[in-house]
Structure formats: structure tokens, C-alpha cells
Design an enzyme around this catalytic site. Structure first.
Site, PDB file in Angstrom:
ATOM      1  N   THR A 135      -8.345 -13.020   1.376  1.00 46.26           N
ATOM      2  CA  THR A 135      -9.417 -13.339   0.423  1.00 46.26           C
ATOM      3  C   THR A 135      -9.558 -14.848   0.268  1.00 46.26           C
ATOM      4  O   THR A 135     -10.673 -15.381   0.255  1.00 46.26           O
ATOM      5  CB  THR A 135      -9.157 -12.671  -0.946  1.00 46.26           C
ATOM      6  OG1 THR A 135      -8.824 -11.289  -0.735  1.00 46.26           O
ATOM      7  CG2 THR A 135     -10.387 -12.739  -1.832  1.00 46.26           C
ATOM      8  N   GLU A 184       2.397 -21.167  -3.851  1.00 47.39           N
ATOM      9  CA  GLU A 184       1.279 -20.696  -4.680  1.00 47.39           C
ATOM     10  C   GLU A 184       1.595 -20.888  -6.161  1.00 47.39           C
ATOM     11  O   GLU A 184       0.767 -21.369  -6.935  1.00 47.39           O
ATOM     12  CB  GLU A 184       0.990 -19.214  -4.395  1.00 47.39           C
ATOM     13  CG  GLU A 184       0.382 -18.970  -3.016  1.00 47.39           C
ATOM     14  CD  GLU A 184       0.275 -17.497  -2.645  1.00 47.39           C
ATOM     15  OE1 GLU A 184      -0.408 -17.199  -1.663  1.00 47.39           O
ATOM     16  OE2 GLU A 184       0.880 -16.649  -3.339  1.00 47.39           O
TER      17      GLU A 184
END
EC number: 5.3.1.6
Length: 219
Positions: free
Chosen positions: A31, A103
Site C-alpha cells: 500500500t 517504521e
């Protein structure tokens, strides 16, 4: 719409949060890759990006987007990334792509975390997707024993080495009712680099791809 078309829709929808002249935090995965493609159309308007993985860095550079080391950046307005699961409290499981530590670091620095996901990632209770834990290699067995005590069934992700040189344990069988408590408990185990629970720092905005279009959820 196919799942990939839903991912593409939310990736492009996230462009509305990108401010000209800023540095953008960029996640990792299928994504996030669509968001990077979209960001490429704005490369002349932004200063550049901070990337959460070698794979995303390579893609950003291939589109002509300058990639900064996080140490060179004082602040990030937004961080855009996908999720493996997201609940109604905007807490997430991430790390299916093994980039969870970088992340989490970038998400902690950003003013706003924008989660982009297709509707299949929405859940009431986290834990059906195996919970990734990044572990220092020598501590793998010791950490696994502690994860069993927490009620999980850890499996070593064979053949995967993170960008930081560590290994991943995927913890099955968890029904995560208190995500913040579990995140803190797992992070306290010696040898754990971080766990793929994003509960202390959840998403501020979720863009969810549905058959009826992109749905925006604000925390």
C-alpha cells in the site's frame, strides 16, 4: 474493485495531506508503494522523504525523490504507511514486511500518522494477524520462551533478516484486548528490538479503501 485497486485508491488519497516544501515520512509495503508512486507526481514540490526501509528508499530514488537520513531532519509533518490490522482505537499491527522498527521510529517523530489500508485490514480485536517481533539474533530462543508465557505461539520467520540485521518472531494465537499493555510488556523483554504493535503511538488519520470509495477516520 480488486484489493490492489483499493490500496492504490488510498495511496493516492494520502497526497492531500502532503504539504509543499516539506519532508515526508514514507512507510513500507504494497500500500505504501502506491503512495510512493503518487508522491512521485509531487517530487518537484516537496523537499524529499525519510524512508522506513531499503526497499522504499530504492523506489523513492527511482522516482527522483531525495531521501534524507532521519538524523538530518528536525521534524516531520506526516508519516504515511499501511497496516496489517487496524482497530477502532486506531491501534495497529504492522511488520508483515519486516520493517517495523524503522517504521515505529519514523512514526514517533512525525506530527501526524496517516494509515492507509484496504477495508480487509479493519478488525474489532487485534491479533488474528500474527504479531511480528524484531529480535537480536542471539536472543531468539530466550525471547520466544517469554512470548509463550504471555500466551502467544511464536514462530521464527525463516530466511528473513531485517534491514537492521535482526530476525523476526511472528506470534500467533493472541487476542489483544489491551494493546498498550502488551506493547509495553513485549518491548521490556531483553533482546526485543521492538514489537509490531503500534498502540502507544497509533494512527491519527486512517484512509480506508472500500468498494464505495475512500473512507476517512480521524482520531
Amino acid at each position: 474493485m480488486t484489493q490492489d485497486e483499493l490500496k492504490k485508491a488510498v495511496g493516492w488519497a494520502a497526497l492531500q495531506y502532503v504539504q509543499p516544501g516539506t519532508i515526508v515520512g514514507v512507510g513500507t509495503g504494497s500500500t505504501a508503494a502506491h503512495f510512493i508512486d503518487a508522491l512521485g507526481t509531487m517530487k518537484g514540490q516537496i523537499e524529499g522523504a525519510v524512508s522506513s526501509s531499503d526497499a522504499s528508499t530504492e523506489k523513492l530514488k527511482s522516482l527522483g525523490i531525495t531521501v534524507f537520513d532521519l538524523n538530518e531532519v528536525d521534524r516531520l509533518g506526516i508519516y504515511v504507511d499501511g497496516a496489517d490490522e487496524i482497530n477502532g482505537h486506531m491501534q495497529m499491527i504492522k511488520g508483515g514486511g519486516a520493517a517495523l522498527t524503522r517504521e515505529k521510529i519514523i512514526a514517533s517523530v512525525a506530527d501526524k500518522f496517516i494509515c492507509i489500508a484496504d477495508a480487509s485490514k479493519q478488525v474489532d480485536i487485534l491479533g488474528n494477524f500474527p504479531l511480528p517481533v524484531e529480535v537480536i539474533p542471539m536472543a531468539r530462543s530466550a525471547v520466544a520462551r517469554q512470548l509463550v508465557k504471555l500466551g502467544g505461539r511464536p514462530e521464527y520467520r525463516q530466511g528473513v533478516v531485517t534491514d537492521n540485521g535482526n530476525v523476526i518472531l511472528d506470534v500467533h494465537g493472541l487476542e489483544i484486548l489491551d494493546a498498550i499493555a502488551l506493547e509495553n510488556a513485549i518491548n521490556a523483554i531483553p533482546g526485543v528490538v521492538t514489537v509490531g504493535l503500534f498502540a502507544n503511538r497509533g494512527a491519527d488519520v486512517a484512509l480506508i479503501g472500500t468498494a464505495d470509495g475512500v473512507k476517512t477516520i480521524v482520531k
